[in-house]
Motif scaffolding. Structure first.
Motif, PDB file in Angstrom:
ATOM      1  N   ILE A  89      45.801  22.459  69.665  1.00 12.11           N
ATOM      2  CA  ILE A  89      44.500  21.825  69.418  1.00 12.11           C
ATOM      3  C   ILE A  89      43.799  21.718  70.764  1.00 12.11           C
ATOM      4  O   ILE A  89      44.108  20.870  71.578  1.00 12.11           O
ATOM      5  N   LYS A  90      42.843  22.569  70.990  1.00 15.92           N
ATOM      6  CA  LYS A  90      42.266  22.726  72.333  1.00 15.92           C
ATOM      7  C   LYS A  90      40.980  21.937  72.552  1.00 15.92           C
ATOM      8  O   LYS A  90      40.561  21.752  73.691  1.00 15.92           O
ATOM      9  N   SER A  91      40.319  21.509  71.484  1.00 17.81           N
ATOM     10  CA  SER A  91      39.061  20.777  71.641  1.00 17.81           C
ATOM     11  C   SER A  91      38.942  19.741  70.530  1.00 17.81           C
ATOM     12  O   SER A  91      39.632  19.831  69.503  1.00 17.81           O
ATOM     13  N   PRO A  92      38.051  18.761  70.689  1.00 15.47           N
ATOM     14  CA  PRO A  92      37.865  17.758  69.640  1.00 15.47           C
ATOM     15  C   PRO A  92      37.512  18.369  68.286  1.00 15.47           C
ATOM     16  O   PRO A  92      37.961  17.881  67.242  1.00 15.47           O
ATOM     17  N   GLN A  93      36.737  19.455  68.282  1.00 10.87           N
ATOM     18  CA  GLN A  93      36.348  20.080  67.017  1.00 10.87           C
ATOM     19  C   GLN A  93      37.554  20.620  66.258  1.00 10.87           C
ATOM     20  O   GLN A  93      37.530  20.728  65.021  1.00 10.87           O
ATOM     21  N   ASP A  94      38.618  20.942  66.980  1.00 10.40           N
ATOM     22  CA  ASP A  94      39.835  21.435  66.325  1.00 10.40           C
ATOM     23  C   ASP A  94      40.549  20.338  65.528  1.00 10.40           C
ATOM     24  O   ASP A  94      41.489  20.623  64.783  1.00 10.40           O
ATOM     25  N   LEU A  95      40.111  19.082  65.684  1.00 13.75           N
ATOM     26  CA  LEU A  95      40.732  17.977  64.955  1.00 13.75           C
ATOM     27  C   LEU A  95      40.287  17.920  63.495  1.00 13.75           C
ATOM     28  O   LEU A  95      40.937  17.265  62.671  1.00 13.75           O
ATOM     29  N   ILE A  96      39.197  18.588  63.164  1.00 18.02           N
ATOM     30  CA  ILE A  96      38.675  18.542  61.795  1.00 18.02           C
ATOM     31  C   ILE A  96      39.740  19.048  60.812  1.00 18.02           C
ATOM     32  O   ILE A  96      40.288  20.133  60.969  1.00 18.02           O
ATOM     33  N   GLY A  97      40.008  18.200  59.822  1.00 15.50           N
ATOM     34  CA  GLY A  97      41.007  18.542  58.816  1.00 15.50           C
ATOM     35  C   GLY A  97      42.433  18.214  59.212  1.00 15.50           C
ATOM     36  O   GLY A  97      43.358  18.366  58.415  1.00 15.50           O
ATOM     37  N   LYS A  98      42.628  17.726  60.458  1.00 11.64           N
ATOM     38  CA  LYS A  98      43.975  17.443  60.955  1.00 11.64           C
ATOM     39  C   LYS A  98      44.379  15.986  60.680  1.00 11.64           C
ATOM     40  O   LYS A  98      43.533  15.115  60.442  1.00 11.64           O
ATOM     41  N   LYS A  99      45.677  15.742  60.759  1.00  7.55           N
ATOM     42  CA  LYS A  99      46.238  14.401  60.547  1.00  7.55           C
ATOM     43  C   LYS A  99      46.357  13.688  61.894  1.00  7.55           C
ATOM     44  O   LYS A  99      47.032  14.182  62.802  1.00  7.55           O
ATOM     45  N   ILE A 100      45.707  12.518  62.011  1.00  6.96           N
ATOM     46  CA  ILE A 100      45.701  11.758  63.254  1.00  6.96           C
ATOM     47  C   ILE A 100      46.341  10.395  63.012  1.00  6.96           C
ATOM     48  O   ILE A 100      45.961   9.663  62.089  1.00  6.96           O
ATOM     49  N   GLY A 101      47.316  10.047  63.841  1.00  3.53           N
ATOM     50  CA  GLY A 101      48.019   8.785  63.688  1.00  3.53           C
ATOM     51  C   GLY A 101      47.372   7.636  64.438  1.00  3.53           C
ATOM     52  O   GLY A 101      46.889   7.805  65.560  1.00  3.53           O
ATOM     53  N   VAL A 102      47.360   6.463  63.805  1.00  8.54           N
ATOM     54  CA  VAL A 102      46.945   5.210  64.438  1.00  8.54           C
ATOM     55  C   VAL A 102      47.991   4.166  64.052  1.00  8.54           C
ATOM     56  O   VAL A 102      48.815   4.399  63.159  1.00  8.54           O
ATOM     57  N   THR A 103      47.977   3.017  64.711  1.00  8.30           N
ATOM     58  CA  THR A 103      48.942   1.979  64.339  1.00  8.30           C
ATOM     59  C   THR A 103      48.652   1.487  62.924  1.00  8.30           C
ATOM     60  O   THR A 103      49.519   1.491  62.058  1.00  8.30           O
ATOM     61  N   ARG A 104      47.409   1.074  62.696  1.00  4.71           N
ATOM     62  CA  ARG A 104      46.969   0.665  61.366  1.00  4.71           C
ATOM     63  C   ARG A 104      45.450   0.661  61.345  1.00  4.71           C
ATOM     64  O   ARG A 104      44.794   0.576  62.393  1.00  4.71           O
ATOM     65  N   VAL A 105      44.881   0.775  60.162  1.00  5.47           N
ATOM     66  CA  VAL A 105      43.430   0.727  60.011  1.00  5.47           C
ATOM     67  C   VAL A 105      42.926  -0.655  60.449  1.00  5.47           C
ATOM     68  O   VAL A 105      43.465  -1.683  60.033  1.00  5.47           O
ATOM     69  N   GLY A 106      41.906  -0.652  61.302  1.00  4.38           N
ATOM     70  CA  GLY A 106      41.348  -1.900  61.810  1.00  4.38           C
ATOM     71  C   GLY A 106      41.916  -2.324  63.145  1.00  4.38           C
ATOM     72  O   GLY A 106      41.359  -3.199  63.804  1.00  4.38           O
ATOM     73  N   ALA A 107      43.034  -1.701  63.555  1.00  4.36           N
ATOM     74  CA  ALA A 107      43.634  -2.016  64.853  1.00  4.36           C
ATOM     75  C   ALA A 107      42.859  -1.317  65.967  1.00  4.36           C
ATOM     76  O   ALA A 107      41.985  -0.484  65.723  1.00  4.36           O
ATOM     77  N   ALA A 108      43.202  -1.658  67.218  1.00  5.79           N
ATOM     78  CA  ALA A 108      42.493  -1.096  68.365  1.00  5.79           C
ATOM     79  C   ALA A 108      42.559   0.429  68.377  1.00  5.79           C
ATOM     80  O   ALA A 108      41.572   1.099  68.694  1.00  5.79           O
ATOM     81  N   SER A 109      43.715   0.997  68.023  1.00  6.53           N
ATOM     82  CA  SER A 109      43.854   2.460  68.037  1.00  6.53           C
ATOM     83  C   SER A 109      42.899   3.109  67.039  1.00  6.53           C
ATOM     84  O   SER A 109      42.293   4.153  67.320  1.00  6.53           O
ATOM     85  N   TYR A 110      42.765   2.511  65.864  1.00  4.11           N
ATOM     86  CA  TYR A 110      41.856   3.024  64.842  1.00  4.11           C
ATOM     87  C   TYR A 110      40.408   2.941  65.317  1.00  4.11           C
ATOM     88  O   TYR A 110      39.622   3.885  65.158  1.00  4.11           O
TER      89      TYR A 110
END
Length: 330
Positions: A119-140
């Protein structure tokens, strides 16, 4: 023997055999820590180096997992001071809580978005699975802001709640996710493993009030002298941390033990020592950023004045006296 002489002898004997300890007469308080990480090196230094004792305070530092639990402890007076991210008190206040931010040692997030090497650029993130700690947390929230800055709608990616940064890193290794928003020291580990850095909250200037000091408003009004003394000790801890690397690393190793990241602890220290605010004024820009993503679930966040969540009056008075500047004079 005359009574007065006898009493004097007894008093002298008591003083010699039982000397007054520094803890006698100190005000005992509980301080909640919203995470168990090197982020709290400032308050750990203030405690370990005796700065709180110097100002007549005996703090019990307590780790409380989860923003709602930490805020609940503050409102119930089981803790009197709380160190956490800005979203926790602001979100609670929007629902009628009595919490206010009085200082912020770090106004910018320190999270980094790490991705697979292909994944070489931000646009390559489209459709990809991205991990966060939880929805609403700082990472999210940081992910949401990064994507917005890159012009990528949040719905164009698949956000997965994975848990801790350690759990996200493990999921990356197993191919369960394609990218993750990590905090220290996990993003150092990810970099060494060859994962690609796509976004850095610090270099991108993302203000999210990452490390704020919170009290109840009524406590601030009834304990102004104590809050002023607490702030003096805490700010002295920040200054000590920034200027005393080896001693601060020793404190971090003592507090974190095996969870400190081993060889990555020094890199964590270097980042924090650089990014801690000398004068920890809460950023109103940071408050606005937090309100922006809280508005997705609570429309009231669009209408409130950002200043309503901050009371830096005591901090401003300390700054005017020259106390903070004096801590950095060599």
């Amino acid at each position: 023997m005359r009574p007065k002489i006898f009493s004097a002898i007894v008093a002298t004997w008591v003083c010699l055999c039982f000397p007054v300890t520094p803890s006698l007469g100190l005000e005992k308080i509980n301080v909640g820590l919203g995470s168990f990480s090197a982020m709290h090196g400032d308050v750990w230094d203030a405690s370990e180096k005796g700065f709180f004792t110097e100002y007549g305070i005996d703090p019990q530092l307590i780790y409380i997992q989860g923003g709602p639990n930490a805020i609940g402890g503050l409102l119930a007076d089981s803790i009197q001071y709380l160190l956490t991210d800005g979203a926790a008190p602001i979100g609670a206040d929007l629902k009628g809580a009595d919490a206010v931010i009085i200082a912020s040692a770090m106004n910018q997030g320190i999270q980094r978005l790490m991705a697979r090497p292909d994944i070489k650029s931000p646009q390559d993130l489209i459709g990809k699975k991205i991990g966060v700690t939880r929805v609403g947390a700082a990472s999210y929230n940081v992910l949401w802001i990064m994507l917005d800055m890159w012009g990528i709608p949040l719905e164009k990616v698949k956000v997965l709640q994975v848990g801790s940064s350690t759990a996200m890193l493990a999921s990356l290794d197993k191919g369960g996710i394609d990218a993750a928003v990590l905090t220290l020291p996990s993003f150092f580990v990810a970099e060494d493993k060859g994962y690609r850095l796509l976004g850095d909250a610090v270099t991108m200037g993302i203000n999210t009030l990452h490390h704020v000091l919170v009290v109840r408003r009524d406590y601030l009004h009834t304990h102004q002298d104590q809050v002023a003394r607490f702030l003096r000790a805490y700010i002295k801890g920040i200054a000590y941390f920034k200027q005393n690397k080896e001693e601060s690393l020793a404190v971090l190793k003592k507090k974190l033990g095996a969870r400190g990241g081993g060889k990555y602890l020094e890199r964590s220290y270097n980042l924090l020592a650089k990014d801690y605010e000398r004068v920890p004024f809460p950023s109103l820009k940071g408050v606005k950023t937090v309100l922006k993503f809280l508005a997705e679930e609570n429309p009231k966040a669009r209408e409130v004045d950002p200043k309503a969540f901050v009371d830096d009056s005591i901090l401003r008075n300390l700054d005017k006296t020259g106390f903070i500047q004096s801590l950095y004079r060599k």
